[in-house]
Write a protein that holds these residues in place. Sequence first.
Motif, PDB file in Angstrom:
ATOM      1  N   THR A 436      30.477  11.762 -17.566  1.00 25.30           N
ATOM      2  CA  THR A 436      31.762  12.442 -17.350  1.00 25.30           C
ATOM      3  C   THR A 436      31.563  13.905 -16.977  1.00 25.30           C
ATOM      4  O   THR A 436      32.228  14.438 -16.070  1.00 25.30           O
ATOM      5  CB  THR A 436      32.629  12.346 -18.618  1.00 25.30           C
ATOM      6  N   LEU A 437      30.663  14.569 -17.662  1.00 24.87           N
ATOM      7  CA  LEU A 437      30.431  15.985 -17.402  1.00 24.87           C
ATOM      8  C   LEU A 437      29.866  16.231 -15.996  1.00 24.87           C
ATOM      9  O   LEU A 437      29.986  17.339 -15.463  1.00 24.87           O
ATOM     10  CB  LEU A 437      29.490  16.560 -18.453  1.00 24.87           C
ATOM     11  N   SER A 438      29.269  15.193 -15.400  1.00 23.05           N
ATOM     12  CA  SER A 438      28.697  15.347 -14.058  1.00 23.05           C
ATOM     13  C   SER A 438      29.701  15.055 -12.942  1.00 23.05           C
ATOM     14  O   SER A 438      29.399  15.244 -11.770  1.00 23.05           O
ATOM     15  CB  SER A 438      27.486  14.414 -13.900  1.00 23.05           C
ATOM     16  N   MET A 439      30.904  14.601 -13.297  1.00 23.65           N
ATOM     17  CA  MET A 439      31.903  14.221 -12.296  1.00 23.65           C
ATOM     18  C   MET A 439      32.539  15.432 -11.618  1.00 23.65           C
ATOM     19  O   MET A 439      32.625  16.512 -12.190  1.00 23.65           O
ATOM     20  CB  MET A 439      33.028  13.403 -12.953  1.00 23.65           C
ATOM     21  N   LYS A 440      33.021  15.190 -10.397  1.00 21.39           N
ATOM     22  CA  LYS A 440      33.861  16.156  -9.690  1.00 21.39           C
ATOM     23  C   LYS A 440      35.171  15.453  -9.348  1.00 21.39           C
ATOM     24  O   LYS A 440      35.307  14.828  -8.309  1.00 21.39           O
ATOM     25  CB  LYS A 440      33.162  16.650  -8.425  1.00 21.39           C
TER      26      LYS A 440
END
Length: 455
Positions: A436-440
């Motif tokens: 999730t933290l890597s999503m844009k």
Amino acid sequence: MAGDTSNDESCTKPLGRCSVFYYGVGHMLNDITSACWFTYLLVFLTDIGLAPSDAAIVMLSGQIADGFTTVFAGELIDRYGHFKIWHGAGSLLVAISFSSVFGGCLPCKIIGSNSSSMQTIGYSFFAAIFNVGWAATQVSHMSMVNCITLNSTSRVVLASCRNAFTMVANLSLYAVAFVVFNINTAGSVIDVENQYRWIAYTSIFIGCCFVGVFHLGTEEPRLKREAHEKGHARISWTYWFNKLLYYQVALVYVLTRLVTNVSQAFLAFYVINDLHMTQSSKALVPAVIYICSFIISILLQEVTWTGQRLKAFYSAGGLLWIISGAAILFLPSSMKAFMYILSIAIGIANALMMVSGISMQSFLVGDDLNGCAFVYGSLSFLDKILCGLALSVLESYQSSTPEVRNCPHSSFHLSVTRYGLGLVPAICALVGVLVTLSMKLPEPTLTPLTDPLLA
């Protein structure tokens, strides 16, 4: 041109309270039967004498049927639309077949054989039929979100409302189960079958009432009809496969479903076998979880959503599950009352992860309405297959794991149940947070709900 402009403006306006309510109750039949499926199926099958490995086969057969149906249903809905027809037909199939899963082995009665092989085949057959109907209802209901409105915040509100009524469905099930377990004590296989038959029949009745409300109050989505009338081409699968966000959202959704489904399946085993709690705790502990989830789901409907907030709320839920999973893994039976505190944390975590995880799919689809059913169907396919395999593997090891009740001098034992309820969800939550933290995520237009549900 002026008419098209007014249509676009109406589609981007936030939804009213009644529209949100009518949509939110549309998954109640699926939710209440799903709660019974994941909480009590393995317990029921082992209580009537099936080996854990055979019970795992029944569970897996249903999950596989569900997974493949979601793909076909998604493709056909994208081609032809008619969400409500798919929803109604799937709900009818669920209602007819679910009682045969918990109502005793019908093929065994017809053939006159109660062998374990015949029971496994019979229960697997009706489990597959039930899940085919369940999948058709799920895909049609979930993919309606993007076709009801173009407003991103309203889409998250719809998902949040649906999750709130998921909690209502689960609470209804556990209320029914609590009454049945206290009134009708299980002394034989027939008593066990009668218990779950009453639970199944009552669940079907409650769910069907809400399905009726959904069909009476919800219209076939106008956006989907207009897309077909204007000849918009159906979006190819490769369009989604070329998007990095598709894989990220798919992974997060599957991990989230693993967290909720695997933990739900082993919760009843854990409170009875590992913590030595009373039989009614099989209903009370899940009830606490879903009361907390319901409250959080209602509160989340008041949030103005952005991509960053989705990521933040999902990460908060994931961290709560990691802490809860660690506590479950090492909780001794002498501290079993602490399970109710953990239930509160799990309920909050489940709501945060489910609402934000499902909403990420709406952010992924955006305005690409002629491919939305494939997105929901393909992600659900991965969810069903992986959940089925995970539960099958864990349950198959149950028989080789000594039960705590056979170890009177030990208040703690690392059983398969503890791994299934504590370790597996915690690891899935951790990976989900990292992805999730890597999503844009694309940023939506910020528009609040017309009539806040708490107003």
